[in-house]
Design a protein around this motif. Structure first.
Motif, PDB file in Angstrom:
ATOM      1  N   CYS A  56       0.848  -1.196   0.000  1.00  0.00           N
ATOM      2  CA  CYS A  56       0.000   0.000   0.000  1.00  0.00           C
ATOM      3  C   CYS A  56       0.877   1.238   0.000  1.00  0.00           C
ATOM      4  O   CYS A  56       1.990   1.232   0.523  1.00  0.00           O
ATOM      5  N   GLU A 113      -3.643   3.798  -0.400  1.00  0.00           N
ATOM      6  CA  GLU A 113      -4.208   3.030  -1.507  1.00  0.00           C
ATOM      7  C   GLU A 113      -3.463   1.718  -1.699  1.00  0.00           C
ATOM      8  O   GLU A 113      -2.248   1.649  -1.501  1.00  0.00           O
ATOM      9  N   ASN A 169     -10.045   0.745   2.338  1.00  0.00           N
ATOM     10  CA  ASN A 169      -9.425   0.224   1.120  1.00  0.00           C
ATOM     11  C   ASN A 169      -9.011  -1.232   1.270  1.00  0.00           C
ATOM     12  O   ASN A 169      -9.091  -2.011   0.314  1.00  0.00           O
TER      13      ASN A 169
END
Length: 325
Positions: A9, A13, A48
């Motif tokens: 990540c 994100e 996420n």
């Protein structure tokens, strides 16, 4: 026993390459009749991470230790090894990225596991033999490798597996602690110099890349590369000679001694196509070459070629892309 997937990540994100790895790991889990669990590394958000359910992940482990935001080889290795031992994972899947290359070898020693890099297909598990197909010789050949260790580590080549998207599915996110100490961060860099990349698409994760060579004749003409990249939603890159003379920053250098990319589309503008450059881009799904020299070696590796002056072709190509929307 579950398949453990290492998910990288950045900025909260999940990286595109890790979405592919998550999809690959969940398919391996189906093949082995088990489930796929992910261990997240880097800076992530719970929302996420939960979306990894769309790639077939059932559970995500996340250690909120703040020093794990940036890559530290020893700490990442211990974190992933601890997760593998907790989950009793016999197969560990990660991206064949800079992080994956560094961690994979350490993990194989720490866990006494077999390691296969540059994996391009799902494994076969016939007759008790666990066989994977991997790229070799800078993508010029493939090898079928039998992994005989009790534990197996698979580093999956970028853009070799299509990411799954099962809308609406979510993964369970659980806090996890590897009980890391200061000693685990001993190999952390003492000073980090950040060089911000221009443009909105990170080169290693890019689906499309527009690259320029010495045929661009100088940095003052790079707006032609950037305009086409912006129209396509692509990253920009360059050849080694361009970065060597400081026309472009070194983090855009693509090739054997630079960044290796595997986009769906690679457009080479004014690049002759030396072997070292080809070694870094030959895994691209489609290669387009623009060069005024019809004898340029790059044309032999191209799927599509345009013989013409980049200063004439690029503005017209950019306009055509804009008109297509």
């Amino acid at each position: 026993m579950s398949v453990l997937v290492v998910v990288e990540c950045d900025g909260g994100e999940v990286k595109k390459s890790s979405l592919e790895v998550a999809s690959y790991g969940s398919q391996v889990a189906q093949l082995l009749g088990t489930t796929a669990t992910a261990i997240a590394v880097g800076e992530a958000t719970e929302a996420n991470l939960a979306q990894l359910g769309e790639q077939g992940i059932t559970k995500v482990l996340y250690d909120a230790e703040p020093r794990l935001k940036d890559f530290v080889n020893g700490a990442y290795t211990k974190l992933i090894a601890a997760a593998a031992q907790q989950e009793d994972s016999k197969v560990i899947v990660l991206a064949n990225s800079n992080i994956g290359a560094a961690v994979g070898s350490r993990l194989s020693v720490r866990l006494q596991a077999s390691l296969a890099t540059n994996v391009v297909e799902l494994p076969k598990n016939d007759g008790g033999q666990f066989t994977v197909k991997r790229g070799a010789f800078s993508g010029k050949a493939f090898a079928d490798v039998v992994l005989s260790g009790d534990r197996k580590i698979l580093a999956v080549k970028k853009n070799s597996i299509e990411a799954l998207h099962e809308a609406g599915k979510t993964a369970q996110v659980e806090s996890f602690s590897a009980q890391l100490t200061d000693a685990d961060f001993a190999d952390a860099p003492k000073q980090v110099v950040m060089q911000e990349q221009t443009g909105g698409v990170l080169l290693p994760e890019a689906d499309k890349v527009v690259s320029g060579g010495r045929g661009m004749k100088g940095p003052e003409n790079w707006n032609l590369i950037e305009d086409l990249a912006k129209a396509l939603g692509a990253a920009t890159a360059c050849s080694k000679p361009v970065s060597d003379v400081d026309w472009r920053p070194h983090h855009e250098h693509v090739g054997q001694t630079g960044i290796t990319v595997s986009p769906n589309l690679y457009i080479a503008c004014g690049i002759s196509g030396a072997i070292q450059h080809l070694a870094g881009v030959n895994s691209s799904k489609v290669i387009v070459v623009i060069n005024k020299d019809p004898e340029a070696p790059f044309f032999k590796a191209a799927d599509y070629g345009i013989v013409g002056d980049v200063f004439d072709v690029l503005p017209k190509l950019t306009q055509a892309v804009k008109e297509l929307g």
